[in-house]
Design a protein around this motif. Sequence first.
Motif, PDB file in Angstrom:
ATOM      1  N   ALA A   1     -90.258  83.303  72.089  1.00 28.71           N
ATOM      2  CA  ALA A   1     -89.461  83.704  71.091  1.00 28.71           C
ATOM      3  C   ALA A   1     -89.294  83.054  69.665  1.00 28.71           C
ATOM      4  N   ASP A   2     -89.792  81.665  69.657  1.00 33.46           N
ATOM      5  CA  ASP A   2     -89.722  80.755  68.588  1.00 33.46           C
ATOM      6  C   ASP A   2     -90.837  81.107  67.970  1.00 33.46           C
ATOM      7  N   LEU A   3     -91.973  81.163  68.738  1.00 32.16           N
ATOM      8  CA  LEU A   3     -93.246  81.624  67.892  1.00 32.16           C
ATOM      9  C   LEU A   3     -93.209  82.996  67.271  1.00 32.16           C
ATOM     10  N   ARG A   4     -92.474  83.832  67.967  1.00 32.27           N
ATOM     11  CA  ARG A   4     -92.452  85.033  67.158  1.00 32.27           C
ATOM     12  C   ARG A   4     -91.671  85.111  65.919  1.00 32.27           C
ATOM     13  N   ARG A   5     -90.617  84.159  65.916  1.00 34.97           N
ATOM     14  CA  ARG A   5     -89.788  84.033  64.914  1.00 34.97           C
ATOM     15  C   ARG A   5     -90.468  83.341  63.572  1.00 34.97           C
ATOM     16  N   GLN A   6     -91.390  82.397  64.151  1.00 29.56           N
ATOM     17  CA  GLN A   6     -92.119  81.582  62.968  1.00 29.56           C
ATOM     18  C   GLN A   6     -93.536  82.561  62.518  1.00 29.56           C
ATOM     19  N   LEU A   7     -93.826  83.246  63.238  1.00 35.63           N
ATOM     20  CA  LEU A   7     -94.992  84.522  62.709  1.00 35.63           C
ATOM     21  C   LEU A   7     -94.164  85.312  61.992  1.00 35.63           C
ATOM     22  N   GLU A   8     -93.051  85.930  62.208  1.00 34.73           N
ATOM     23  CA  GLU A   8     -92.193  86.517  61.215  1.00 34.73           C
ATOM     24  C   GLU A   8     -92.139  85.845  60.012  1.00 34.73           C
ATOM     25  N   ASP A   9     -91.789  84.844  60.076  1.00 35.33           N
ATOM     26  CA  ASP A   9     -91.237  84.053  58.694  1.00 35.33           C
ATOM     27  C   ASP A   9     -92.626  83.593  58.130  1.00 35.33           C
ATOM     28  N   ALA A  10     -93.693  83.491  58.543  1.00 30.98           N
ATOM     29  CA  ALA A  10     -94.856  83.225  57.919  1.00 30.98           C
ATOM     30  C   ALA A  10     -95.528  84.614  57.451  1.00 30.98           C
ATOM     31  N   ASN A  11     -95.311  85.665  57.951  1.00 27.60           N
ATOM     32  CA  ASN A  11     -95.599  86.959  57.332  1.00 27.60           C
ATOM     33  C   ASN A  11     -94.851  87.271  56.241  1.00 27.60           C
ATOM     34  N   ALA A  12     -93.388  86.969  56.243  1.00 30.79           N
ATOM     35  CA  ALA A  12     -92.679  87.167  55.086  1.00 30.79           C
ATOM     36  C   ALA A  12     -92.922  86.313  54.189  1.00 30.79           C
ATOM     37  N   ARG A  13     -93.263  85.111  54.345  1.00 25.92           N
ATOM     38  CA  ARG A  13     -93.774  84.083  53.051  1.00 25.92           C
ATOM     39  C   ARG A  13     -94.997  84.602  52.679  1.00 25.92           C
ATOM     40  N   ALA A  14     -95.971  84.975  53.514  1.00 27.40           N
ATOM     41  CA  ALA A  14     -97.412  85.588  52.977  1.00 27.40           C
ATOM     42  C   ALA A  14     -96.934  86.838  52.036  1.00 27.40           C
ATOM     43  N   ALA A  15     -96.049  87.728  52.187  1.00 26.56           N
ATOM     44  CA  ALA A  15     -95.938  88.918  51.683  1.00 26.56           C
ATOM     45  C   ALA A  15     -95.211  88.538  50.277  1.00 26.56           C
ATOM     46  N   ASP A  16     -94.608  87.525  50.349  1.00 30.15           N
ATOM     47  CA  ASP A  16     -93.907  87.058  48.970  1.00 30.15           C
ATOM     48  C   ASP A  16     -94.818  86.499  48.093  1.00 30.15           C
ATOM     49  N   VAL A  17     -96.070  85.981  48.347  1.00 28.54           N
ATOM     50  CA  VAL A  17     -97.018  85.334  47.345  1.00 28.54           C
ATOM     51  C   VAL A  17     -97.227  86.245  46.687  1.00 28.54           C
ATOM     52  N   GLY A  18     -97.485  86.014  45.418  1.00 26.67           N
ATOM     53  CA  GLY A  18     -97.908  86.992  44.437  1.00 26.67           C
ATOM     54  C   GLY A  18     -97.163  88.234  44.117  1.00 26.67           C
ATOM     55  N   ARG A  19     -95.842  88.421  44.774  1.00 26.81           N
ATOM     56  CA  ARG A  19     -94.899  89.291  44.576  1.00 26.81           C
ATOM     57  C   ARG A  19     -94.393  89.401  43.204  1.00 26.81           C
TER      58      ARG A  19
END
Length: 214
Positions: free
Chosen positions: A64-82
């Motif tokens: 569950a913790d790894l899934r949260r980290q993955l979601e956070d990483a995906n969110a940060r990646a989506a914010d790059v260049g936004r």
Amino acid sequence: MRCTWMAGAALVALTMTAGGCGSKKDDSALLREEATNLRAQLEQRNNALASAEADRRTLAMQLADLRRQLEDANARAADVGRTTGFEGIENVQSVYGDGEITLIIESDVLFDSGQAALKQSSQRSLSQVASVLNSQYPGNGIRITGHTDTDPIQRSGWKSNFHLGAERAYAVMEYLRQRGVEVNRMHIASFGPNRPMGTKQASRRVEIAVLQNE
């Protein structure tokens, strides 16, 4: 002769009886030993099962913790260049995070020292902010917060830095209203000196947060 035969028969019977009792005692001991061994095996299995269940729970939490980290990483990646639409507006810094866009404008750009009336020179930037709010974020709530440095009020006449921060936030809200931003989607707050930045100049600021639609 007959007595001798009867005595012999009795001796044989006694021997057989004694042998039978010994056999039963041996069987009982074996059964008790077997039961003890089975109980020990059962306890080992139960301990192994409990350990496996604890490992399963630990692995589930780690997953569950790894899934949260993955979601956070995906969110940060989506914010790059936004892009937010506020890029390029003079004296306005835009920051995106947690689903909100926060515009940071130093109070020294907006107001004279100790004052809550907008400078004429600041209105061009605020007009551009209002234009983006109306065109790109027409349904979003807007939170406007006033911030000050930690120096206590001495000569400006305000009761406290909280009062000054609130009046400055209100001045910005009123200007945005005049530029067509609906007042019913704006609200103001003052944090006074409670959220300082790295320098006193940076601490004196007004923040305009564009909130997520619920």
